[in-house]
Design an enzyme around this catalytic site. Structure first.
Site, PDB file in Angstrom:
ATOM      1  CD  GLU A 107      -2.857   1.370   0.345  1.00 31.74           C
ATOM      2  OE1 GLU A 107      -2.445   1.464  -0.831  1.00 31.74           O
ATOM      3  OE2 GLU A 107      -4.045   1.514   0.654  1.00 31.74           O
ATOM      4  CG  ASP A 108      -0.922   4.820  -1.559  1.00 33.11           C
ATOM      5  OD1 ASP A 108      -1.614   4.169  -0.745  1.00 33.11           O
ATOM      6  OD2 ASP A 108      -1.413   5.686  -2.305  1.00 33.11           O
ATOM      7  CG  ASP A 111      -5.159   9.605   5.749  1.00 33.64           C
ATOM      8  OD1 ASP A 111      -4.505  10.249   6.563  1.00 33.64           O
ATOM      9  OD2 ASP A 111      -6.147  10.096   5.152  1.00 33.64           O
ATOM     10  CE  LYS A 139      -1.685  11.301   5.469  1.00 32.27           C
ATOM     11  NZ  LYS A 139      -2.393  12.403   4.816  1.00 32.27           N
ATOM     12  CB  VAL A 161       2.427  13.322   1.235  1.00 28.88           C
ATOM     13  CG1 VAL A 161       3.034  13.941   2.473  1.00 28.88           C
ATOM     14  CG2 VAL A 161       1.750  11.998   1.581  1.00 28.88           C
ATOM     15  NE  ARG A 173      -2.748   8.480  -9.596  1.00 24.88           N
ATOM     16  CZ  ARG A 173      -3.382   8.122  -8.483  1.00 24.88           C
ATOM     17  NH1 ARG A 173      -2.705   7.660  -7.457  1.00 24.88           N
ATOM     18  NH2 ARG A 173      -4.690   8.234  -8.387  1.00 24.88           N
TER      19      ARG A 173
END
Ligand code: IMP
Length: 186
Positions: A107-108, A111, A139, A161, A173
């Site tokens: 995963e990026d 959040d 985060k 971000v 991206r």
């Protein structure tokens, strides 16, 4: 904001680089080594959550030195501007039975944690041999559900971000680093 205005404002919205290309490269090298050592000899399926993780997936899979297969899922978190609305929808599912794999979700960013919470529940119900989550960014200050990734390469404060796969309204991206997006500039 229309597309032409977005392109005009493109550079002034990049507030500052918070994680450089070199730092990302080094962290991925170490993560790849750890994964290779702990999964050696086992069938691995890396599951990339699109779209944000496509760049991270491309780099981390090449930092893994043992055999691994790749799968894609698309989950859409709905945002009002830069704030999550809390609605998560799976728009593209995996194309195979995962019961014969050790699954590693790539995963990026975590959040609020809602997207991964839902995806982990869904994939666990399909009985993989094991399931772990590796995220590039975490985060924790923004968490709304009790969720913790098994590996987070960087922990960041509550900034919105962009870059290295992460977008704002589908832009940015392709930046090779992670930058803070300037929500103030108009
Ligand atoms: P969560 O469900 O709130 O944990 O959010 C997950 C998804 O929201 C991520 O996979 C990203 O696509 C998006 N997201 C969350 N924070 C950011 C950010 O700071 N920049 C860009 N996208 C973000």
């Amino acid at each position: 904001m229309d597309k032409e205005q977005c392109i005009k404002d493109y550079n002034k919205k990049i507030k500052r680089i918070i994680i450089s290309e070199e730092e990302i490269k080094e962290a991925i090298k170490q993560a790849g080594e750890k994964i290779s050592a702990s999964y050696d000899g086992r069938p691995i399926l890396l599951v990339s959550i699109l779209k944000g993780s496509f760049v991270f997936l491309a780099d981390i899979c090449r930092a893994i030195s043992v055999p691994c297969e790749i799968g894609f899922m698309c989950a859409k978190s709905y945002y009002e501007g830069t704030v999550s609305s809390g609605i998560v929808r799976i728009t593209m599912d995996l194309d195979r039975d995962i019961s014969k794999y050790h699954v590693i979700i790539i995963e990026d960013i975590v959040d609020t944690g809602r997207t991964l919470n839902d995806i982990v529940k869904l994939l666990k119900s399909r009985n993989p041999l094991s399931l772990k989550v590796v995220t590039l960014l975490d985060k924790p200050d923004r968490r709304l559900v009790d969720f913790k990734a098994d590996m987070a390469l960087f922990t960041i404060p509550d900034f919105f971000v962009i870059g290295y796969g992460l977008d704002c309204a589908e832009n940015y991206r392709n930046l090779p680093y992670i930058a803070e997006y300037d929500t103030e500039v108009d």
